[in-house]
Design an enzyme around this catalytic site. Structure first.
Site, PDB file in Angstrom:
ATOM      1  CG  ASP A 155      -1.998   1.050   1.169  1.00 45.35           C
ATOM      2  OD1 ASP A 155      -2.122   1.715   0.132  1.00 45.35           O
ATOM      3  OD2 ASP A 155      -2.723   1.207   2.164  1.00 45.35           O
ATOM      4  CG  ASP A 162      -4.015   4.241  -3.023  1.00 49.61           C
ATOM      5  OD1 ASP A 162      -3.078   3.739  -2.365  1.00 49.61           O
ATOM      6  OD2 ASP A 162      -5.205   4.105  -2.724  1.00 49.61           O
TER       7      ASP A 162
END
Length: 421
Positions: A108, A293
């Site tokens: 992440d 992201d």
């Protein structure tokens, strides 16, 4: 608060029986290479409507702030690690402890805490000789999940050549939304960890930060490569800690500074505009701030920009998936979308704009239907986070988060113009 502290004290007392404080000082090395870590994409067959709901929930949390609730003079080399690309998330295997064990963690860039223990029955955290407890509790909310746990430090091994010593991490006491992974490998900006500890306001260096500080990688950056996939489980991605893998991209890398516009500036944020048909074609999204992201699957844009895109494509919202659906004739006439980042226009082809048709059933869609991966972020332009370039965007380009120089890099790859979808 008192109950939480009592729980923490009891847990620490139990864990303390197993821990031994390492006595040796860290050895700083400058003679190592960049490390590659493979990763995989993993599918959860929950339907795209659920997928869209999770992506929007994440976007909402990112907007509100997710904090708690090449240096040529260096002679080290970068480290690569493989990753599996499984459509809903990217996961990789890391080894924690000595002797320790393996854990499957979600990669992440939109968060920065590393933690384990999401599956205490299937794969519980086992303390080892290098595990050292603190007296603190770590807590992070992700929008589509959360974790509250004990802070520990331990040795983390990534790939076959990168060992990070005394890495702060969380061991979950409570978590939600992560039933198919053991936790998260957070590689975003360190500032996202500030305020995630119950006691004190200190920030937590990430795995990349500590690897660089300990001299294990030559540059304070991470390169990310993963490919479009048409199978449910495919190890076709790669993280490179401390450098870039030039075999994964074509042409030059183009860098832009992290945006100064909040809240996108808190993340791996950039400024970009989006046009239809050509770099100077019809404007879908004017120049504005948003983020890149790996934790978001779709490509989300501001609501007013999405309305423009829907009008240009002729797509109709599909009730079963929540995505725009177009006809074969509309797909044949679909034009490329261009992401204008810095001085470079990155082409997002018609094929890149559609969900892999071989995987329609995995998202609750109809076989051979054509669904678009660009969708509505849920707020109009001007929020300070007007787009999220998620995995469906990043799988078409090589992606670099250059922490040391506060910038983001992109390059075309052999898959930029692929027709695999």
């Amino acid at each position: 608060m008192l109950a939480a502290l009592r729980l923490t004290s009891a847990a620490l007392a139990a864990f303390a029986l197993f821990f031994t404080e390492p006595g040796n000082a860290l050895l700083i090395r400058r003679d190592v290479s960049p490390v590659t870590l493979p990763f995989a994409r993993r599918f959860n067959a929950t339907g795209a409507a659920k997928l869209l709901e999770l992506d929007r929930a994440r976007a909402k949390t990112l907007r509100s702030g997710m904090k708690a609730s090449p240096n040529l003079s260096q002679q080290a080399a970068a480290v690569n690690a493989a990753a599996t690309n499984q459509a809903v998330d990217m996961v990789t295997t890391v080894h924690i402890g000595n002797p320790g064990k393996n854990y499957t963690l979600l990669i992440d860039t939109g968060s920065s805490n590393t933690w384990v223990g999401a599956r205490p029955l299937e794969n519980p955290f086992i303390p080892s000789l290098t595990t050292v407890p603190s007296v603190n509790v770590v807590s992070v909310e992700y929008g589509s999940g959360f974790v509250t746990g004990l802070e520990m430090t331990d040795t983390i091994t990534l790939g076959s050549g990168l060992t990070v010593e005394k890495q702060s991490m969380g061991v979950a006491l409570l978590s939600g939304g992560f039933t198919d992974v053991d936790g998260i490998l957070g590689i975003g900006p360190q500032d996202l960890t500030c305020g995630t500890l119950l006691l004190g306001s200190s920030c937590i260096p990430t795995v990349t930060d500590n690897a660089f500080a300990q001299g294990s990688i030559p540059e304070h950056l991470v390169g990310i490569s993963f490919e479009p996939t048409s199978t449910l489980d495919n190890t076709n991605g790669e993280l490179t800690f401390g450098g870039v893998d030039e075999s994964k991209f074509t042409g030059p890398l183009h860098f832009v500074p992290i945006t100064s516009i909040s809240p996108a500036s808190q993340f791996v944020g950039i400024d970009q505009s989006i046009t239809f048909g050509s770099p100077t074609g019809t404007t879908i999204l004017p120049m504005t701030a948003g983020i890149t992201d790996t934790g978001t699957t779709l490509l989300l844009i501001a609501s007013d920009a999405f309305a423009t895109y829907q009008n240009l494509t002729g797509g109709v919202l599909d009730a079963s998936t929540g995505l725009l659906r177009i006809t074969p004739q509309q797909f044949a006439n679909l034009k490329s979308v261009f992401f204008n980042i810095g001085d470079t226009a990155f082409e997002f082809t018609p094929n890149a704009q559609i969900w892999p048709r071989a995987l329609n059933s995995a998202i609750g869609g109809t076989d051979d239907a054509i669904y678009l991966v660009i969708n509505d972020i849920g707020t109009n332009t001007g929020s300070g986070l007007d787009f999220i370039d998620g995995m469906t965007f990043l799988e078409r380009f090589y992606y670099v988060f250059d922490i040391g120089n506060s910038r983001v890099g992109f390059a075309n790859t052999p898959f930029t113009h692929a027709t695999t979808n």
